[in-house]
Design a protein around this motif. Sequence first.
Motif, PDB file in Angstrom:
ATOM      1  N   CYS A 159       0.348  -2.298   1.301  1.00  0.00           N
ATOM      2  CA  CYS A 159       0.245  -1.862   2.691  1.00  0.00           C
ATOM      3  C   CYS A 159       1.295  -2.590   3.520  1.00  0.00           C
ATOM      4  O   CYS A 159       1.539  -3.784   3.309  1.00  0.00           O
ATOM      5  CB  CYS A 159      -1.151  -2.174   3.234  1.00  0.00           C
ATOM      6  N   ASN A 261       1.270   3.216   3.069  1.00  0.00           N
ATOM      7  CA  ASN A 261       0.828   4.312   3.948  1.00  0.00           C
ATOM      8  C   ASN A 261       1.403   5.676   3.564  1.00  0.00           C
ATOM      9  O   ASN A 261       0.795   6.720   3.819  1.00  0.00           O
ATOM     10  CB  ASN A 261       1.210   3.951   5.396  1.00  0.00           C
ATOM     11  N   TYR A 286       3.483   2.049  11.686  1.00  0.00           N
ATOM     12  CA  TYR A 286       4.327   1.289  10.770  1.00  0.00           C
ATOM     13  C   TYR A 286       5.773   1.178  11.241  1.00  0.00           C
ATOM     14  O   TYR A 286       6.657   0.902  10.456  1.00  0.00           O
ATOM     15  CB  TYR A 286       4.231   1.864   9.358  1.00  0.00           C
TER      16      TYR A 286
HETATM   17 MO   LIG Z   1      -1.371   0.664   4.996  1.00  0.00          MO
END
Ligand SMILES: [Mo]
Length: 437
Positions: A159, A261, A286
């Motif tokens: 992540c 993601n 992100y």
């Molecule tokens: Mo994530």
Amino acid sequence: MSTKHTKLTVKDLQPAAGNGLFDRRALFKGGAALAAAMSGYSLSKSAAAETLEDAEWMITQGREVPAYGAPSPMETEAVGLLKRRSSGVIGQRRTPHHLLNGTVTPSGVHFYVGHAGLPNVDPDQHKLLIHGLVRQPLIFTLDSLTRYPMETRMAFVECGGNSAPFFSPEPIQDTVQALHGMSSCSEWTGVMLSTLLEETGIDPRAKWYISEGCESIAHTRSVPLYKGLDDAMIALYQNGERIRPEQGYPMRMLLPGWEGNMNVKWLRRIELTEMPGMTTGEVRSYADVLPNNDVMLFNFINEVKSFITHPSPGFMMNGPGFYEVSGIAYSGRGRVSKVMVSADGCQTWAEAALQEPVLPKAFTRFRLPWRWDGGPAVLQSRAWDEADHAQPTRAEILAWRGQSEKVPAVTSFPSHHYNGPTSWSIEPDGEVNNVYV
Ligand SMILES: [Mo]
Ligand SMILES: Nc1nc2c(c(=O)[nH]1)N[C@H]1C(S)=C(S)[C@@H](COP(=O)(O)O)O[C@H]1N2
């Protein structure tokens, strides 16, 4: 004790670096004899000196074998750390790296990030649609996918928010599970996306594709088509069995080395497009805001990283003597090429042994023999990859990532894409703490 090892004494060994680190080759030469020599006691007592006592389980019938096995009930600690979302749904599980060894993350403790709980997908009803800028849109069932040639590979998933606590101005005291537990590595088996795109054909205008999940919030991310044609996989199996519900049962987009993601789980739709979709995951969650207020929008690769798992916070050192320093290194750019370890807060370094096979975009286990003298010590690892990228120092990453005044105060520090180093201090009383050097 095996007699095939050469008898080694401490004075035969050349310390490779300050504060007790030894040359990595000592691991292969010395084995158990080395450990005994360095710890100053014999590892196995002679049989005459002590007899083994009978334990309860030696004299009673064993319990029944379950049809689907689980870890020993004694392993009560080796469970994932759960974090609930405000909705009450479990939003995260973290991998207990401090309790694992090797390079594969057991499926039951693979980290998990999701936003709407686990959808109960019926594999017989689930379908995958590939459409948009293709010559022939196609719908695949699980059964039809299973007829295509498959591939198997090791790959980590991480992540973008993993390791974020290290941006904190003060070191946060917690386990390596809490600090780095949003990264795991599995063996994945599935059909390459390129194989399916050969079937659908590609309109030359296509430069991106958008993957969408089938859960209630339909998680969506855009991927440059070159990645899709390179090593993107529709993963159907994880560590030999059907992919777990937490990892996207019955199928996920696997993008080796690219931000977690984007690895869309419970995958139902792939749309080829000219432009990225500018979804929440890419423009808000992100995207990194830099100190000069520039925004890094498409920050896909998990850059080279390493951390020491043994010893690490939560361990108590059991007196001075021999310990194996070991940890995990990986890079989204390919293979790990080198890991250096310091035991004296970065004054001197020794090169760690890398456990073979060293695979691209997968966990690599590093190991180094260490004799702790009982005094204060600071352990740190630093990794390099085959693209010749080095893990930055903490000062370097802070200077480059810093904190923009325009970032809304979700946290007081940046919260994504930390790949700087991790330092553990060893206190004379044997406690292990997170420190910055
Ligand atoms: Mo994530
Ligand atoms: N469909 C769907 N895919 C998803 C998510 C999600 O919430 N829904 N979470 C993403 C995030 S933020 C990460 S970090 C990875 C985590 O993969 P894992 O749960 O298999 O470890 O899945 C990604 N894929």
